[in-house]
Motif scaffolding. Structure first.
Motif, PDB file in Angstrom:
ATOM      1  N   UNK A 148       0.818  -1.211   0.000  1.00  0.00           N
ATOM      2  CA  UNK A 148       0.000   0.000   0.000  1.00  0.00           C
ATOM      3  C   UNK A 148       0.853   1.263   0.000  1.00  0.00           C
ATOM      4  N   UNK A 149       2.034   1.192   0.601  1.00  0.00           N
ATOM      5  CA  UNK A 149       2.897   2.374   0.679  1.00  0.00           C
ATOM      6  C   UNK A 149       3.634   2.652  -0.618  1.00  0.00           C
ATOM      7  N   UNK A 150       3.648   1.693  -1.564  1.00  0.00           N
ATOM      8  CA  UNK A 150       4.412   1.879  -2.800  1.00  0.00           C
ATOM      9  C   UNK A 150       3.549   1.899  -4.054  1.00  0.00           C
ATOM     10  N   UNK A 151       2.281   1.508  -3.945  1.00  0.00           N
ATOM     11  CA  UNK A 151       1.410   1.488  -5.124  1.00  0.00           C
ATOM     12  C   UNK A 151       1.283   2.877  -5.747  1.00  0.00           C
ATOM     13  N   UNK A 152       1.088   3.890  -4.884  1.00  0.00           N
ATOM     14  CA  UNK A 152       0.947   5.265  -5.387  1.00  0.00           C
ATOM     15  C   UNK A 152       2.198   5.714  -6.125  1.00  0.00           C
ATOM     16  N   UNK A 153       3.362   5.355  -5.575  1.00  0.00           N
ATOM     17  CA  UNK A 153       4.620   5.763  -6.212  1.00  0.00           C
ATOM     18  C   UNK A 153       4.810   5.051  -7.548  1.00  0.00           C
ATOM     19  N   UNK A 154       4.445   3.787  -7.609  1.00  0.00           N
ATOM     20  CA  UNK A 154       4.547   3.052  -8.867  1.00  0.00           C
ATOM     21  C   UNK A 154       3.627   3.669  -9.915  1.00  0.00           C
ATOM     22  N   UNK A 155       2.403   3.987  -9.515  1.00  0.00           N
ATOM     23  CA  UNK A 155       1.466   4.615 -10.437  1.00  0.00           C
ATOM     24  C   UNK A 155       1.972   5.985 -10.886  1.00  0.00           C
ATOM     25  N   UNK A 156       2.500   6.768  -9.953  1.00  0.00           N
ATOM     26  CA  UNK A 156       3.023   8.090 -10.306  1.00  0.00           C
ATOM     27  C   UNK A 156       4.182   8.004 -11.276  1.00  0.00           C
ATOM     28  N   UNK A 157       5.039   7.013 -11.095  1.00  0.00           N
ATOM     29  CA  UNK A 157       6.168   6.822 -12.008  1.00  0.00           C
ATOM     30  C   UNK A 157       5.683   6.496 -13.412  1.00  0.00           C
ATOM     31  N   UNK A 158       4.713   5.596 -13.500  1.00  0.00           N
ATOM     32  CA  UNK A 158       4.158   5.239 -14.805  1.00  0.00           C
ATOM     33  C   UNK A 158       3.514   6.442 -15.472  1.00  0.00           C
ATOM     34  N   UNK A 159       2.684   7.177 -14.736  1.00  0.00           N
ATOM     35  CA  UNK A 159       1.975   8.319 -15.305  1.00  0.00           C
ATOM     36  C   UNK A 159       2.948   9.401 -15.754  1.00  0.00           C
ATOM     37  N   UNK A 230      11.137  -0.497 -20.189  1.00  0.00           N
ATOM     38  CA  UNK A 230      12.220  -0.239 -19.238  1.00  0.00           C
ATOM     39  C   UNK A 230      11.670   0.290 -17.906  1.00  0.00           C
ATOM     40  N   UNK A 231      10.621   1.122 -17.958  1.00  0.00           N
ATOM     41  CA  UNK A 231       9.991   1.570 -16.716  1.00  0.00           C
ATOM     42  C   UNK A 231       9.437   0.375 -15.949  1.00  0.00           C
ATOM     43  N   UNK A 232       8.764  -0.528 -16.654  1.00  0.00           N
ATOM     44  CA  UNK A 232       8.185  -1.702 -15.998  1.00  0.00           C
ATOM     45  C   UNK A 232       9.262  -2.658 -15.505  1.00  0.00           C
ATOM     46  N   UNK A 233      10.379  -2.737 -16.244  1.00  0.00           N
ATOM     47  CA  UNK A 233      11.507  -3.546 -15.756  1.00  0.00           C
ATOM     48  C   UNK A 233      11.980  -3.024 -14.397  1.00  0.00           C
ATOM     49  N   UNK A 234      12.101  -1.710 -14.306  1.00  0.00           N
ATOM     50  CA  UNK A 234      12.560  -1.117 -13.051  1.00  0.00           C
ATOM     51  C   UNK A 234      11.569  -1.353 -11.915  1.00  0.00           C
ATOM     52  N   UNK A 235      10.278  -1.228 -12.210  1.00  0.00           N
ATOM     53  CA  UNK A 235       9.272  -1.472 -11.192  1.00  0.00           C
ATOM     54  C   UNK A 235       9.232  -2.940 -10.791  1.00  0.00           C
ATOM     55  N   UNK A 236       9.362  -3.831 -11.787  1.00  0.00           N
ATOM     56  CA  UNK A 236       9.348  -5.262 -11.499  1.00  0.00           C
ATOM     57  C   UNK A 236      10.524  -5.659 -10.616  1.00  0.00           C
ATOM     58  N   UNK A 237      11.655  -4.975 -10.777  1.00  0.00           N
ATOM     59  CA  UNK A 237      12.828  -5.292  -9.969  1.00  0.00           C
ATOM     60  C   UNK A 237      12.571  -5.049  -8.479  1.00  0.00           C
ATOM     61  N   UNK A 238      11.618  -4.136  -8.197  1.00  0.00           N
ATOM     62  CA  UNK A 238      11.273  -3.869  -6.796  1.00  0.00           C
ATOM     63  C   UNK A 238      10.566  -5.062  -6.168  1.00  0.00           C
ATOM     64  N   UNK A 239      10.002  -5.935  -7.006  1.00  0.00           N
ATOM     65  CA  UNK A 239       9.245  -7.072  -6.502  1.00  0.00           C
ATOM     66  C   UNK A 239      10.101  -8.317  -6.319  1.00  0.00           C
ATOM     67  N   UNK A 240      11.344  -8.270  -6.768  1.00  0.00           N
ATOM     68  CA  UNK A 240      12.231  -9.424  -6.667  1.00  0.00           C
ATOM     69  C   UNK A 240      12.573  -9.718  -5.210  1.00  0.00           C
ATOM     70  N   UNK A 241      12.348 -10.958  -4.737  1.00  0.00           N
ATOM     71  CA  UNK A 241      12.654 -11.264  -3.341  1.00  0.00           C
ATOM     72  C   UNK A 241      14.134 -11.038  -3.033  1.00  0.00           C
TER      73      UNK A 241
END
Length: 241
Positions: A148-159, A230-241
């Motif tokens: 919940x604390x990062x969804x807004x930031x991910x959306x803002x980055x995409x937009x 590339x934006x999605x690659x960067x965001x996906x990297x945040x999800x890597x355990x």
């Protein structure tokens, strides 16, 4: 809120006129969008819009208090155009976000005047379509696994990426439209001057030559897709355990 402090004014919080009005807010917004698509935001005025609707500008002010409020309404109406995925699961979040981003870009290019307005209105916009868009994007990032604390930031980055590149594209296409040429003709006419200017810059010349025979729209589509991946690659990297 202190007793002497007024709430922030918004077209979305004011009471609408009664239904007996011969002119509706929806009619005003639809005609404003047609005017903006044809002539641009610089030509939008309440007087001109009233003339197109066959009424005095004073009649419009019963529904819309100012030009700024009208811009809020038309932006939100256009926000209703993209077709958003109804549901998303963790395995398909990237496809869903890609689809939404592509729809947003297409929306902006259909209405070039909206590009600068998105940045100004988007941060405080509470219209129903903008809220629906934001909610759908948050659902996509939630399905991906963002907290919940990062969804807004991910959306803002995409937009920020989509609005930024679409704003540049819209300005570029508006320039070409004013020339009366097609995009392909405009690029072909500019190429000799570019080649001459790039003689001392081999990297620029090599990149341009490699795509010389590709349609300019295809180049724009490819550039958008590359940056989005590339934006999605960067965001996906945040999800890597």
């Amino acid at each position: 809120m202190p007793a002497d402090q007024k709430p922030t004014a918004s077209v979305w919080t004011r009471t609408r006129p009664g239904r007996r009005e011969h002119l509706t807010r929806e009619q005003i917004v639809a005609e404003a969008i047609r005017l903006l698509d044809a002539e641009g935001v610089e030509e939008l005025s309440m007087r001109k819009l009233g003339t197109r609707l066959g009424t005095a500008a004073t009649s419009l002010y019963r529904h819309v208090a100012s030009k700024d409020e009208l811009i809020e309404l038309v932006v939100d109406d256009v926000y209703g155009e993209p077709d958003l995925p109804a549901a998303v699961d963790a395995a398909r979040w990237r496809a869903a976000v890609t689809r939404t981003a592509t729809e947003l870009r297409a929306m902006t290019l259909r209405h070039p005047w909206i590009a600068p307005e998105l940045g100004q209105v988007g941060l405080v916009h509470i219209g129903p379509n903008a809220m629906r868009m934001s909610s759908a994007l948050l659902a996509q990032f939630e399905a991906a696994g963002f907290g919940a604390d990062e969804m807004d930031q991910a959306m803002g980055t995409l937009m920020a990426y989509v609005i930024g590149i679409a704003t540049s594209e819209a300005a570029y296409l508006s320039l070409i439209a004013r020339s009366g040429k097609t995009e392909q003709e405009w690029v072909a006419d500019l190429r000799p001057a570019f080649d001459e200017a790039a003689r001392e810059h081999p990297r620029l010349r090599a990149g341009s030559s490699a795509r010389q025979d590709v349609h300019p729209q295809r180049i724009r589509d490819d550039n958008f897709a590359y940056g989005l991946e590339r934006v999605l690659d960067g965001l996906a990297a945040r999800l890597t355990p």
